[in-house]
Design a protein around this motif. Structure first.
Motif, short mmCIF file in Angstrom:
data_model
loop_
_atom_site.label_atom_id
_atom_site.label_comp_id
_atom_site.label_asym_id
_atom_site.label_seq_id
_atom_site.Cartn_x
_atom_site.Cartn_y
_atom_site.Cartn_z
N THR A 120 -2.71 -3.25 4.37
CA THR A 120 -1.51 -3.41 3.54
C THR A 120 -0.30 -2.81 4.24
O THR A 120 0.78 -3.42 4.26
CB THR A 120 -1.72 -2.73 2.18
N GLU A 157 3.14 -4.74 5.45
CA GLU A 157 4.46 -4.33 4.97
C GLU A 157 5.41 -4.08 6.14
O GLU A 157 6.58 -4.50 6.14
CB GLU A 157 4.34 -3.07 4.12
N VAL A 203 1.70 -8.89 -0.75
CA VAL A 203 2.22 -8.25 0.46
C VAL A 203 1.92 -9.13 1.68
O VAL A 203 2.77 -9.36 2.54
CB VAL A 203 1.62 -6.84 0.65
#
Length: 254
Positions: free
Chosen positions: A28, A32, A81
């Motif tokens: 994640t 990002e 995301v």
């Protein structure tokens, strides 16, 4: 140390995946940071290179160890995301060249597919093995790969989940240029620099015409090309390009 670094080479920006210990497995956090780096690179560069700092991999795909700890709600939050990161890369306003060495699997190969061109060295191994672990490609693989190589080759790769070595990948069109081992980043930067030296207006309009024409018939595609031609021929870039040619000098693109 961040998972994604941004470097500049003149008019070329290099987005470098830097989660080395995990061979750039897509977490994640990495997703990002990738979305932010793509947005930053698009601000100034005329071309972008997506590369890897990991010595044996471009990106091995999703971080399945992280995913194994996620609840269903967490999984869906991560999905947003990931879609944002892949979308930012795919929708970059300037051409993007992937520099691939070692393994580019699953989401890793999908990152490369989001780019306009893929330069791979002789160590590269690509594939979309998602069906082997009970999922399907989710970074655009089922849509981008058939547009690149046709239904049959895409179905072969996606439905078997097999890994494809560099030479076969080049033969099938899974990558665009094959270079000696260790030369993928250097060659990708050279290619991006060559693109960046051309008229930004002409490059943008030509690229847009190619992309928009993929899913229409020939007549509609020729209309798209005509619109791109008109938008370019009346630009200051065209005037400067012709003037520079006549004066036998390099253009100074406005």
């Amino acid at each position: 140390m961040t998972d994604v670094e941004l470097h500049h080479h003149g008019n070329v920006a290099e987005i470098r995946l830097n989660r080395v210990a995990a061979r750039n497995a897509l977490s994640t956090q990495l997703a990002e940071e990738l979305a932010k780096a793509a947005a930053a690179a698009a601000q100034k560069a005329r071309a972008v290179v997506l590369s890897s700092a990991a010595p044996t991999a471009f990106c091995v795909g999703a971080d399945l160890k992280e995913r194994d700890r996620l609840s269903d709600a967490d999984f869906m939050a991560q999905r947003l995301v990931f879609r944002r990161a892949f979308g930012r890369l795919r929708e970059m306003p300037v051409p993007v060249v992937a520099a691939v060495h070692g393994h580019a699997l699953g989401g890793g190969y999908e990152l490369a597919l989001c780019c306009d061109l893929i330069v791979a060295d002789e160590t590269a191994v690509v594939g979309l093995p998602e069906v082997r672990v009970g999922i399907v490609p989710g970074g655009g693989g089922t849509q981008l790969l058939p547009r690149r190589v046709g239904y049959g080759v895409a179905a072969d790769l996606i439905l078997t989940g097999r890994h494809v070595p560099a030479a076969e990948a080049a033969r099938l069109g899974l990558v665009d240029r094959l270079v000696p081992a260790g030369k993928d980043i250097e060659s990708a930067i050279e290619l991006a620099t060559q693109i960046a030296a051309n008229s930004p207006v002409a490059v943008a309009n030509a690229r847009n015409a190619i992309r928009r024409g993929l899913d229409v018939d020939l007549a509609a595609g020729l209309d798209i090309e005509d619109s791109a031609w008109r938008a370019t021929v009346f630009s200051d870039d065209r005037r400067e390009g012709v003037r520079a040619f006549v004066e036998r000098r390099k253009p100074n693109w406005p």
